[in-house]
Design a protein around this motif. Structure first.
Motif, PDB file in Angstrom:
ATOM      1  N   SER A 192       0.300  -8.138  -7.984  1.00  0.00           N
ATOM      2  CA  SER A 192       0.169  -7.689  -6.426  1.00  0.00           C
ATOM      3  C   SER A 192      -0.702  -9.116  -5.816  1.00  0.00           C
ATOM      4  O   SER A 192      -0.503 -10.095  -6.649  1.00  0.00           O
ATOM      5  CB  SER A 192      -0.717  -6.478  -6.387  1.00  0.00           C
ATOM      6  OG  SER A 192      -0.931  -6.095  -4.725  1.00  0.00           O
ATOM      7  N   ASN A 193      -1.205  -8.966  -4.652  1.00  0.00           N
ATOM      8  CA  ASN A 193      -1.889  -9.989  -4.077  1.00  0.00           C
ATOM      9  C   ASN A 193      -3.446 -10.138  -4.469  1.00  0.00           C
ATOM     10  O   ASN A 193      -3.804  -9.057  -5.057  1.00  0.00           O
ATOM     11  CB  ASN A 193      -1.899  -9.836  -2.726  1.00  0.00           C
ATOM     12  CG  ASN A 193      -2.461  -8.664  -1.911  1.00  0.00           C
ATOM     13  OD1 ASN A 193      -3.687  -8.310  -2.347  1.00  0.00           O
ATOM     14  ND2 ASN A 193      -1.635  -7.843  -1.444  1.00  0.00           N
ATOM     15  N   HIS A 226      -5.825  -7.233  -6.465  1.00  0.00           N
ATOM     16  CA  HIS A 226      -6.704  -7.527  -7.610  1.00  0.00           C
ATOM     17  C   HIS A 226      -7.942  -7.534  -7.581  1.00  0.00           C
ATOM     18  O   HIS A 226      -8.599  -7.177  -8.375  1.00  0.00           O
ATOM     19  CB  HIS A 226      -6.084  -9.031  -8.194  1.00  0.00           C
ATOM     20  CG  HIS A 226      -4.688  -8.922  -8.211  1.00  0.00           C
ATOM     21  ND1 HIS A 226      -4.115 -10.331  -8.535  1.00  0.00           N
ATOM     22  CD2 HIS A 226      -3.665  -8.276  -8.494  1.00  0.00           C
ATOM     23  CE1 HIS A 226      -2.536  -9.971  -8.592  1.00  0.00           C
ATOM     24  NE2 HIS A 226      -2.428  -8.709  -8.571  1.00  0.00           N
ATOM     25  N   TRP A 227      -8.710  -8.076  -6.529  1.00  0.00           N
ATOM     26  CA  TRP A 227     -10.253  -8.274  -6.396  1.00  0.00           C
ATOM     27  C   TRP A 227     -10.643  -6.745  -6.325  1.00  0.00           C
ATOM     28  O   TRP A 227     -11.545  -6.359  -7.079  1.00  0.00           O
ATOM     29  CB  TRP A 227     -10.537  -9.117  -5.279  1.00  0.00           C
ATOM     30  CG  TRP A 227     -12.113  -9.341  -5.296  1.00  0.00           C
ATOM     31  CD1 TRP A 227     -12.781 -10.116  -5.922  1.00  0.00           C
ATOM     32  CD2 TRP A 227     -13.168  -8.425  -4.713  1.00  0.00           C
ATOM     33  NE1 TRP A 227     -14.078  -9.964  -5.784  1.00  0.00           N
ATOM     34  CE2 TRP A 227     -14.177  -8.959  -5.060  1.00  0.00           C
ATOM     35  CE3 TRP A 227     -12.712  -7.190  -3.859  1.00  0.00           C
ATOM     36  CZ2 TRP A 227     -15.391  -8.362  -4.399  1.00  0.00           C
ATOM     37  CZ3 TRP A 227     -13.990  -6.488  -3.310  1.00  0.00           C
ATOM     38  CH2 TRP A 227     -15.324  -7.219  -3.680  1.00  0.00           C
ATOM     39  N   MET A 228      -9.995  -5.956  -5.473  1.00  0.00           N
ATOM     40  CA  MET A 228     -10.632  -4.534  -5.293  1.00  0.00           C
ATOM     41  C   MET A 228     -10.555  -3.693  -6.498  1.00  0.00           C
ATOM     42  O   MET A 228     -11.158  -2.997  -6.925  1.00  0.00           O
ATOM     43  CB  MET A 228      -9.933  -4.104  -4.162  1.00  0.00           C
ATOM     44  CG  MET A 228      -9.945  -4.751  -2.635  1.00  0.00           C
ATOM     45  SD  MET A 228      -9.290  -4.109  -1.182  1.00  0.00           S
ATOM     46  CE  MET A 228      -9.866  -2.422  -1.135  1.00  0.00           C
ATOM     47  N   LYS A 277      -0.550  -0.030  -5.090  1.00  0.00           N
ATOM     48  CA  LYS A 277       0.262  -0.699  -4.081  1.00  0.00           C
ATOM     49  C   LYS A 277       0.373   0.653  -2.915  1.00  0.00           C
ATOM     50  O   LYS A 277       1.057   0.222  -1.822  1.00  0.00           O
ATOM     51  CB  LYS A 277       1.727  -0.820  -4.756  1.00  0.00           C
ATOM     52  CG  LYS A 277       1.535  -2.060  -5.511  1.00  0.00           C
ATOM     53  CD  LYS A 277       2.750  -2.674  -6.070  1.00  0.00           C
ATOM     54  CE  LYS A 277       2.751  -4.163  -6.589  1.00  0.00           C
ATOM     55  NZ  LYS A 277       3.888  -4.427  -7.285  1.00  0.00           N
ATOM     56  N   SER A 278       0.266   1.879  -3.180  1.00  0.00           N
ATOM     57  CA  SER A 278       0.233   2.905  -2.365  1.00  0.00           C
ATOM     58  C   SER A 278      -0.860   3.708  -2.332  1.00  0.00           C
ATOM     59  O   SER A 278      -1.584   3.782  -3.369  1.00  0.00           O
ATOM     60  CB  SER A 278       1.659   3.796  -2.896  1.00  0.00           C
ATOM     61  OG  SER A 278       1.040   4.502  -3.963  1.00  0.00           O
ATOM     62  N   PHE A 279      -1.200   4.255  -1.325  1.00  0.00           N
ATOM     63  CA  PHE A 279      -2.346   5.188  -0.935  1.00  0.00           C
ATOM     64  C   PHE A 279      -2.107   6.307  -1.968  1.00  0.00           C
ATOM     65  O   PHE A 279      -3.205   6.992  -2.320  1.00  0.00           O
ATOM     66  CB  PHE A 279      -2.613   5.453   0.539  1.00  0.00           C
ATOM     67  CG  PHE A 279      -3.663   6.487   0.704  1.00  0.00           C
ATOM     68  CD1 PHE A 279      -5.001   6.025   0.784  1.00  0.00           C
ATOM     69  CD2 PHE A 279      -3.435   7.850   1.026  1.00  0.00           C
ATOM     70  CE1 PHE A 279      -6.112   6.879   0.727  1.00  0.00           C
ATOM     71  CE2 PHE A 279      -4.553   8.781   0.993  1.00  0.00           C
ATOM     72  CZ  PHE A 279      -5.830   8.012   1.077  1.00  0.00           C
ATOM     73  N   ALA A 280      -1.017   6.866  -2.030  1.00  0.00           N
ATOM     74  CA  ALA A 280      -0.646   8.091  -2.863  1.00  0.00           C
ATOM     75  C   ALA A 280      -1.056   7.757  -4.273  1.00  0.00           C
ATOM     76  O   ALA A 280      -1.767   8.675  -4.934  1.00  0.00           O
ATOM     77  CB  ALA A 280       0.784   8.418  -2.544  1.00  0.00           C
ATOM     78  N   GLY A 281      -0.724   6.755  -4.789  1.00  0.00           N
ATOM     79  CA  GLY A 281      -1.019   6.415  -6.173  1.00  0.00           C
ATOM     80  C   GLY A 281      -2.717   6.227  -6.265  1.00  0.00           C
ATOM     81  O   GLY A 281      -2.999   6.863  -7.332  1.00  0.00           O
TER      82      GLY A 281
END
Length: 248
Positions: A119-120, A124-126, A206-210
């Motif tokens: 990902s970006n 990654h940091w979060m 990558k998704s809020f649901a995940g």
């Protein structure tokens, strides 16, 4: 010689599994056994596992813990190492795990963090600092011992046998590493090595649901176990034993 078994639960994840098994094939100290637990895949997960020489264990009961537990039960090694299908261990990962247990006969469980990829930089940091960092801090504070991270985990086979009937390995919507950490015996020794890093895919974020599903499972795991016995009681028991040992 000590035997080391690597367990990888997998469900329709052949592309990621390919990378994980390729990294394991390049280890400076090869594992003695690699087990891929097929959790009911409909893709070519089985073909990928066989191509890389892994042993396949079938677990038709869906869920990360049912799959992981089936692998742990099937492992023949003295030390069991656990990765996810999207984990990418460094070349010396197995060697470092073996060295850690050889150097500390009292060590029961060893874990380390993940370095996220796919990902970006912001994601990654979060994921590394807020999600994993928050998990390490909170679970350590709550349980009184370092946490376990299922994507980068190792333990003595006899330690698993001691706790396997206590954990909720038949349930699907829980975090297996958190549930396992909660059920460790108060005398068991746990180490979290921040330098023992493996690559982990950032796709769940990558998704809020995940992300929401992961948080829901975390609170569900905590709630389930707290209803059975206060986690603070478990923490106090461990601290009392540690205090008594230091006083000897």
């Amino acid at each position: 010689m000590v035997r080391l078994s690597v367990v990888i639960p997998a469900l329709n994840d052949s592309a990621m599994l390919e990378g994980c098994l390729a990294a394991l094939s390049a280890q400076s100290r090869p594992a003695d056994e690699i087990i891929v637990v097929d959790n009911g895949s409909s893709d070519d997960t089985r073909d990928v596992a066989l191509r890389w020489g892994a042993t396949i264990v079938d677990q038709p009961i869906r869920g990360i813990f049912p799959a992981s537990a089936a692998g742990f039960d099937s492992a023949s090694g003295d030390i069991v190492l656990r990765l996810d299908a999207d984990s990418v261990p460094s070349r010396d990962w197995v060697e470092r795990v073996e060295s850690a247990f050889a150097g500390d006969p009292q060590l029961d469980f060893l874990s380390g963090p993940g370095r996220f990829y796919g990902s970006n930089r912001t994601v990654h940091w979060m994921a590394e600092n807020l999600y994993i960092g928050g998990y390490i801090w909170f679970v350590g504070l709550l349980l009184g011992h370092p946490p376990l991270f299922g994507s980068n985990l190792a333990f003595r086979a006899d330690a698993w046998r001691r706790v396997r009937t206590s954990v909720h390995s038949d349930l699907r919507e829980i975090h297996d590493d958190l549930d396992l950490a909660i059920h460790l015996e108060p005398t068991m020794t746990v180490r979290f090595d921040r330098t023992l890093v493996v690559g982990v895919s950032a796709r769940p974020f990558k998704s809020f649901a995940g992300f929401r599903r992961r948080i829901r499972w975390a609170f569900g795991t905590l709630g389930l176990n707290w209803r059975e016995r206060s986690l603070l009681d478990r923490r106090r028991e461990r601290r009392a034993i540690e205090h008594a040992q230091r006083s000897l």
